[in-house]
Scaffold this motif. Structure first.
Motif, PDB file in Angstrom:
ATOM      1  N   PRO A 222       9.118  35.952  12.037  1.00 34.29           N
ATOM      2  CA  PRO A 222       8.701  35.073  13.425  1.00 34.29           C
ATOM      3  C   PRO A 222       7.569  34.127  13.511  1.00 34.29           C
ATOM      4  O   PRO A 222       8.471  33.608  14.653  1.00 34.29           O
ATOM      5  CB  PRO A 222       8.623  36.595  14.014  1.00 34.29           C
ATOM      6  N   VAL A 223       6.928  33.669  12.520  1.00 29.45           N
ATOM      7  CA  VAL A 223       6.069  32.713  13.170  1.00 29.45           C
ATOM      8  C   VAL A 223       6.539  31.957  11.948  1.00 29.45           C
ATOM      9  O   VAL A 223       6.156  31.426  11.847  1.00 29.45           O
ATOM     10  CB  VAL A 223       4.287  33.093  12.474  1.00 29.45           C
ATOM     11  N   ASP A 224       7.623  31.914  11.043  1.00 33.31           N
ATOM     12  CA  ASP A 224       7.646  31.024  10.584  1.00 33.31           C
ATOM     13  C   ASP A 224       8.218  29.580  11.083  1.00 33.31           C
ATOM     14  O   ASP A 224       8.464  29.684  12.627  1.00 33.31           O
ATOM     15  CB  ASP A 224       9.370  31.045   9.866  1.00 33.31           C
ATOM     16  N   PRO A 225       7.211  28.212  11.014  1.00 34.43           N
ATOM     17  CA  PRO A 225       7.585  27.459  11.961  1.00 34.43           C
ATOM     18  C   PRO A 225       9.328  26.588  11.568  1.00 34.43           C
ATOM     19  O   PRO A 225       8.295  25.632  12.269  1.00 34.43           O
ATOM     20  CB  PRO A 225       6.230  26.521  11.534  1.00 34.43           C
ATOM     21  N   ARG A 226       9.350  26.350  10.817  1.00 30.79           N
ATOM     22  CA  ARG A 226      10.724  25.635  10.428  1.00 30.79           C
ATOM     23  C   ARG A 226      11.933  25.404  12.192  1.00 30.79           C
ATOM     24  O   ARG A 226      11.985  26.771  12.523  1.00 30.79           O
ATOM     25  CB  ARG A 226      12.130  26.345   9.171  1.00 30.79           C
ATOM     26  N   PRO A 227      12.081  24.670  12.096  1.00 32.66           N
ATOM     27  CA  PRO A 227      13.081  24.736  13.324  1.00 32.66           C
ATOM     28  C   PRO A 227      14.531  25.563  13.452  1.00 32.66           C
ATOM     29  O   PRO A 227      15.241  26.098  14.844  1.00 32.66           O
ATOM     30  CB  PRO A 227      12.749  23.599  13.791  1.00 32.66           C
ATOM     31  N   ASP A 228      15.040  25.507  12.327  1.00 34.48           N
ATOM     32  CA  ASP A 228      16.064  26.334  11.984  1.00 34.48           C
ATOM     33  C   ASP A 228      16.177  27.671  12.025  1.00 34.48           C
ATOM     34  O   ASP A 228      14.711  27.863  11.198  1.00 34.48           O
ATOM     35  CB  ASP A 228      16.754  25.438  10.341  1.00 34.48           C
ATOM     36  N   TYR A 229      16.954  28.455  11.888  1.00 35.52           N
ATOM     37  CA  TYR A 229      17.277  29.377  11.536  1.00 35.52           C
ATOM     38  C   TYR A 229      17.262  29.837  10.158  1.00 35.52           C
ATOM     39  O   TYR A 229      19.060  29.002   9.543  1.00 35.52           O
ATOM     40  CB  TYR A 229      17.660  30.620  12.433  1.00 35.52           C
ATOM     41  N   VAL A 230      16.632  30.236   8.911  1.00 37.45           N
ATOM     42  CA  VAL A 230      16.528  29.869   7.835  1.00 37.45           C
ATOM     43  C   VAL A 230      16.609  31.395   7.445  1.00 37.45           C
ATOM     44  O   VAL A 230      15.306  31.883   7.265  1.00 37.45           O
ATOM     45  CB  VAL A 230      15.537  29.554   7.253  1.00 37.45           C
ATOM     46  N   SER A 231      17.373  31.996   6.218  1.00 34.67           N
ATOM     47  CA  SER A 231      17.819  33.033   6.064  1.00 34.67           C
ATOM     48  C   SER A 231      18.902  33.539   4.827  1.00 34.67           C
ATOM     49  O   SER A 231      19.673  33.131   5.722  1.00 34.67           O
ATOM     50  CB  SER A 231      17.752  34.513   7.001  1.00 34.67           C
ATOM     51  N   THR A 232      17.826  33.951   3.946  1.00 36.10           N
ATOM     52  CA  THR A 232      18.837  33.507   2.467  1.00 36.10           C
ATOM     53  C   THR A 232      19.019  35.639   2.223  1.00 36.10           C
ATOM     54  O   THR A 232      18.448  35.904   2.683  1.00 36.10           O
ATOM     55  CB  THR A 232      18.645  33.249   1.480  1.00 36.10           C
ATOM     56  N   PRO A 233      20.363  35.195   1.529  1.00 39.44           N
ATOM     57  CA  PRO A 233      20.911  36.859   1.015  1.00 39.44           C
ATOM     58  C   PRO A 233      19.380  37.853   0.608  1.00 39.44           C
ATOM     59  O   PRO A 233      18.177  37.169  -0.301  1.00 39.44           O
ATOM     60  CB  PRO A 233      21.597  36.928   0.069  1.00 39.44           C
ATOM     61  N   LEU A 234      19.164  38.958   0.694  1.00 42.99           N
ATOM     62  CA  LEU A 234      18.057  40.107  -0.197  1.00 42.99           C
ATOM     63  C   LEU A 234      19.103  40.792  -0.862  1.00 42.99           C
ATOM     64  O   LEU A 234      19.909  41.581  -0.308  1.00 42.99           O
ATOM     65  CB  LEU A 234      18.058  40.306   1.438  1.00 42.99           C
ATOM     66  N   GLU A 235      18.784  40.919  -1.762  1.00 45.56           N
ATOM     67  CA  GLU A 235      18.566  42.219  -2.836  1.00 45.56           C
ATOM     68  C   GLU A 235      18.340  43.538  -2.787  1.00 45.56           C
ATOM     69  O   GLU A 235      17.287  43.716  -2.729  1.00 45.56           O
ATOM     70  CB  GLU A 235      19.551  41.386  -4.469  1.00 45.56           C
ATOM     71  N   VAL A 236      19.354  44.916  -2.351  1.00 46.84           N
ATOM     72  CA  VAL A 236      18.674  45.792  -1.972  1.00 46.84           C
ATOM     73  C   VAL A 236      19.008  47.129  -3.438  1.00 46.84           C
ATOM     74  O   VAL A 236      20.368  47.075  -3.392  1.00 46.84           O
ATOM     75  CB  VAL A 236      18.803  46.476  -1.320  1.00 46.84           C
ATOM     76  N   LEU A 237      18.442  47.342  -4.358  1.00 44.47           N
ATOM     77  CA  LEU A 237      18.752  48.549  -5.399  1.00 44.47           C
ATOM     78  C   LEU A 237      17.599  49.413  -5.629  1.00 44.47           C
ATOM     79  O   LEU A 237      16.550  49.455  -4.931  1.00 44.47           O
ATOM     80  CB  LEU A 237      18.658  47.973  -7.061  1.00 44.47           C
ATOM     81  N   ALA A 238      18.801  51.122  -5.093  1.00 44.70           N
ATOM     82  CA  ALA A 238      17.750  52.168  -5.217  1.00 44.70           C
ATOM     83  C   ALA A 238      18.381  53.023  -6.935  1.00 44.70           C
ATOM     84  O   ALA A 238      19.259  53.122  -6.768  1.00 44.70           O
ATOM     85  CB  ALA A 238      17.768  52.697  -3.929  1.00 44.70           C
ATOM     86  N   TRP A 239      17.452  53.563  -7.293  1.00 45.32           N
ATOM     87  CA  TRP A 239      17.896  54.673  -8.756  1.00 45.32           C
ATOM     88  C   TRP A 239      16.800  56.229  -8.444  1.00 45.32           C
ATOM     89  O   TRP A 239      15.560  56.248  -7.569  1.00 45.32           O
ATOM     90  CB  TRP A 239      17.554  53.982  -9.191  1.00 45.32           C
TER      91      TRP A 239
END
Length: 274
Positions: A222-239
């Motif tokens: 929420p406080v990312d100052p970049r003007p664009d909506y920047v969001s790249t993939p997240l990897e989720v693994l559970a074992w």
């Protein structure tokens, strides 16, 4: 392939079997390439697109690894005791009980019952946040023009509402969340300084110390100052693994942590869960 008829639509849908998208769950999880454990122990394998969410119920002792492959993921996390969702992550207690506002290896994620929901057992990122929570509809609408879940700039709280609803939870059940992979420092004057990402490839591994319902939204901080909506993939693994026990150094690391583990062990033992 024509889809104007029911038969055509069915045949088209069936033809997608086995197709892989860049961001999706892998079912069965054992098909994940190069798993971090014995493939048969993997219980959750998913890539969460930027601006999307996921959720899962995990058994006590499960280890959950979140990875930021490209350097601009931000995992906003909520935890609930499965089947007892009134017991949930309390960020304020997580910070004040451990005398530390910064997340990292060796920290515990606590409920407001003085019990451990999860522990941080590994961390190669070091850029996390327990102070700011996630983004909201109003804020994202102001910054990006829209914050609804179906938009190009969904707010974290709106996505967490969807994940919550799929687990029988309501908006009022959403407390402040933790953020992983986008950090914030507190300056000497009390202001907040956004420190951003540590770069591609950072990961954090949590251990479930109770059966957990896990909600995750992958959206910009929420406080990312970049003007664009920047969001790249997240990897989720559970074992599958084992919960922290009295012989583990993490159990004995601090008096506060030791008491939280003892509270957890006593509660689970009284109910025949440990």
């Amino acid at each position: 392939m024509a889809t104007a008829t029911t038969y055509g639509a069915r045949d088209h849908a069936r033809a997608q079997e086995g197709a892989r998208a860049e961001a999706m769950p892998v079912v069965p999880a054992a098909d994940w390439p190069d798993p971090p454990c014995a493939a048969g122990h993997l219980v959750w394998a998913e890539t969460v697109a930027g601006g999307n969410y996921t959720h899962r119920v995990l058994a006590r002792g499960t280890e959950l690894r979140l990875t930021d492959p490209l350097g601009d993921a931000c995992a906003h996390l909520l935890l609930y005791a499965a089947e007892r969702t009134w017991e949930r992550l309390n960020v304020a207690d997580t910070v004040k009980v451990q005398w530390n506002a910064y997340l990292g290896e060796g920290r515990l994620l606590l409920s407001d019952q003085g019990r451990v929901l999860a522990s941080v057992v590994a961390d190669t990122s070091g850029r996390h946040d327990a102070l700011c929570g996630t983004s909201t509809l109003v804020r994202n609408t102001e910054r990006y023009g829209d914050g609804t879940p179906q938009s190009a700039s969904p707010a974290g709280r709106e996505l967490l509402k969807l994940a919550a609803a799929k687990n029988g939870l309501e908006p009022r059940d959403l407390p402040p969340s933790l953020s992983f992979f986008q950090g914030v420092d507190v300056r000497a004057d009390g202001g907040l300084e956004f420190t951003g990402s540590a770069g591609p490839g950072g990961s954090v591994t949590l251990r479930a110390e109770q059966d957990l319902t896990v909600l995750i939204a992958n959206v910009p901080h929420p406080v990312d100052p970049r003007p664009d909506y920047v969001s790249t993939p997240l990897e989720v693994l559970a074992w599958r693994a084992a919960p922290t026990g009295p012989g583990d150094p993490l159990w004995r690391a601090t008096p506060e942590g030791r008491r939280a583990f003892l509270n957890t062990a006593e509660f689970l033992a009284a109910r025949g869960l440990a």
